[in-house]
Design an enzyme around this catalytic site. Sequence first.
Site, mmCIF file in Angstrom:
data_model
loop_
_atom_site.group_PDB
_atom_site.id
_atom_site.type_symbol
_atom_site.label_atom_id
_atom_site.label_comp_id
_atom_site.label_asym_id
_atom_site.label_seq_id
_atom_site.Cartn_x
_atom_site.Cartn_y
_atom_site.Cartn_z
ATOM 1 N N ASP A 1 4.159 22.668 99.290
ATOM 2 C CA ASP A 1 3.115 23.629 98.941
ATOM 3 C C ASP A 1 3.394 24.948 99.666
ATOM 4 O OD1 ASP A 1 -0.086 23.254 97.844
ATOM 5 O OD2 ASP A 1 0.389 25.036 99.041
ATOM 6 N N HIS B 1 -2.007 22.530 85.922
ATOM 7 C CA HIS B 1 -0.892 21.622 85.629
ATOM 8 C C HIS B 1 -1.062 20.509 86.652
ATOM 9 C CE1 HIS B 1 3.650 21.083 84.640
ATOM 10 N NE2 HIS B 1 3.292 20.052 85.413
ATOM 11 N N HIS C 1 4.049 19.170 80.871
ATOM 12 C CA HIS C 1 2.780 19.838 81.164
ATOM 13 C C HIS C 1 1.590 18.958 80.796
ATOM 14 C CE1 HIS C 1 0.183 23.278 81.987
ATOM 15 N NE2 HIS C 1 -0.524 22.876 80.949
ATOM 16 N N CYS D 1 2.895 27.933 82.308
ATOM 17 C CA CYS D 1 2.153 27.924 83.577
ATOM 18 C C CYS D 1 3.123 27.985 84.766
ATOM 19 C CB CYS D 1 1.246 26.700 83.666
ATOM 20 S SG CYS D 1 2.025 25.210 84.326
ATOM 21 N N HIS E 1 -1.302 18.012 89.474
ATOM 22 C CA HIS E 1 -0.517 17.874 90.707
ATOM 23 C C HIS E 1 -1.272 17.032 91.709
ATOM 24 C CE1 HIS E 1 -2.904 21.594 90.845
ATOM 25 N NE2 HIS E 1 -3.042 21.383 92.141
HETATM 26 P P1 AMP Z 1 -5.198 23.236 93.414
HETATM 27 O O1 AMP Z 1 -6.266 24.044 94.070
HETATM 28 O O2 AMP Z 1 -5.412 21.757 93.558
HETATM 29 O O3 AMP Z 1 -4.962 23.646 91.972
HETATM 30 O O4 AMP Z 1 -3.877 23.514 94.243
HETATM 31 C C1 AMP Z 1 -2.893 24.413 93.878
HETATM 32 C C2 AMP Z 1 -1.899 24.439 95.008
HETATM 33 O O5 AMP Z 1 -0.718 25.052 94.559
HETATM 34 C C3 AMP Z 1 -2.368 25.205 96.243
HETATM 35 O O6 AMP Z 1 -2.353 24.338 97.374
HETATM 36 C C4 AMP Z 1 -1.358 26.337 96.368
HETATM 37 O O7 AMP Z 1 -1.064 26.625 97.712
HETATM 38 C C5 AMP Z 1 -0.162 25.770 95.629
HETATM 39 N N1 AMP Z 1 0.751 26.730 95.042
HETATM 40 C C6 AMP Z 1 0.450 27.759 94.210
HETATM 41 N N2 AMP Z 1 1.567 28.401 93.828
HETATM 42 C C7 AMP Z 1 2.601 27.747 94.399
HETATM 43 C C8 AMP Z 1 4.022 27.923 94.378
HETATM 44 N N3 AMP Z 1 4.622 28.906 93.675
HETATM 45 N N4 AMP Z 1 4.786 27.066 95.106
HETATM 46 C C9 AMP Z 1 4.212 26.089 95.817
HETATM 47 N N5 AMP Z 1 2.881 25.862 95.872
HETATM 48 C C10 AMP Z 1 2.090 26.688 95.182
#
Ligand code: AMP
Length: 117
Positions: free
Chosen positions: A28, A93, A44, A2, A95
């Site tokens: 983010d 994953h 993970h 992932c 967060h």
């Molecule tokens: P969620 O909707 O809770 O799954 O949030 C996923 C978060 O990951 C979003 O706020 C995205 O902006 C962030 N995101 C996705 N790809 C990356 C990345 N490569 N680096 C940093 N943040 C990311």
Amino acid sequence: MCIFCKIVEGQIPSNKIFENDDFLAFHDLYPKAPIHILVIPKKHVVCFQEVTAEMMAGMTPFIQEVATLTGIDKSGYRLIVNNGEDGGQEVHHLHFHVLGGGKLRFEHLTDETHKSL
Ligand code: AMP
């Protein structure tokens, strides 16, 4: 693998803030607040529903340390964990979103009406 596992492995770049053996904090990519940090376990875990109490015991002081390091421990911050489809989880994953750096609005919109449980 992932996208967040790739960040842990260094296969995808990230703007890292702090890490230890078990957890990583990075900015983010699309911030929704002046400070918007993601905190993830290096192992993970798909979502909050699957996290163990043992992992959370380590996650808690790690998040507190991230708040202190970024100077929002006193001014305040919000933790958000989107869990599963209805929770709006897009990256599968675990967060924690750590949001701060300004007064935050509180909006949790849905088209559905309130259900009393
Ligand atoms: P969620 O909707 O809770 O799954 O949030 C996923 C978060 O990951 C979003 O706020 C995205 O902006 C962030 N995101 C996705 N790809 C990356 C990345 N490569 N680096 C940093 N943040 C990311």
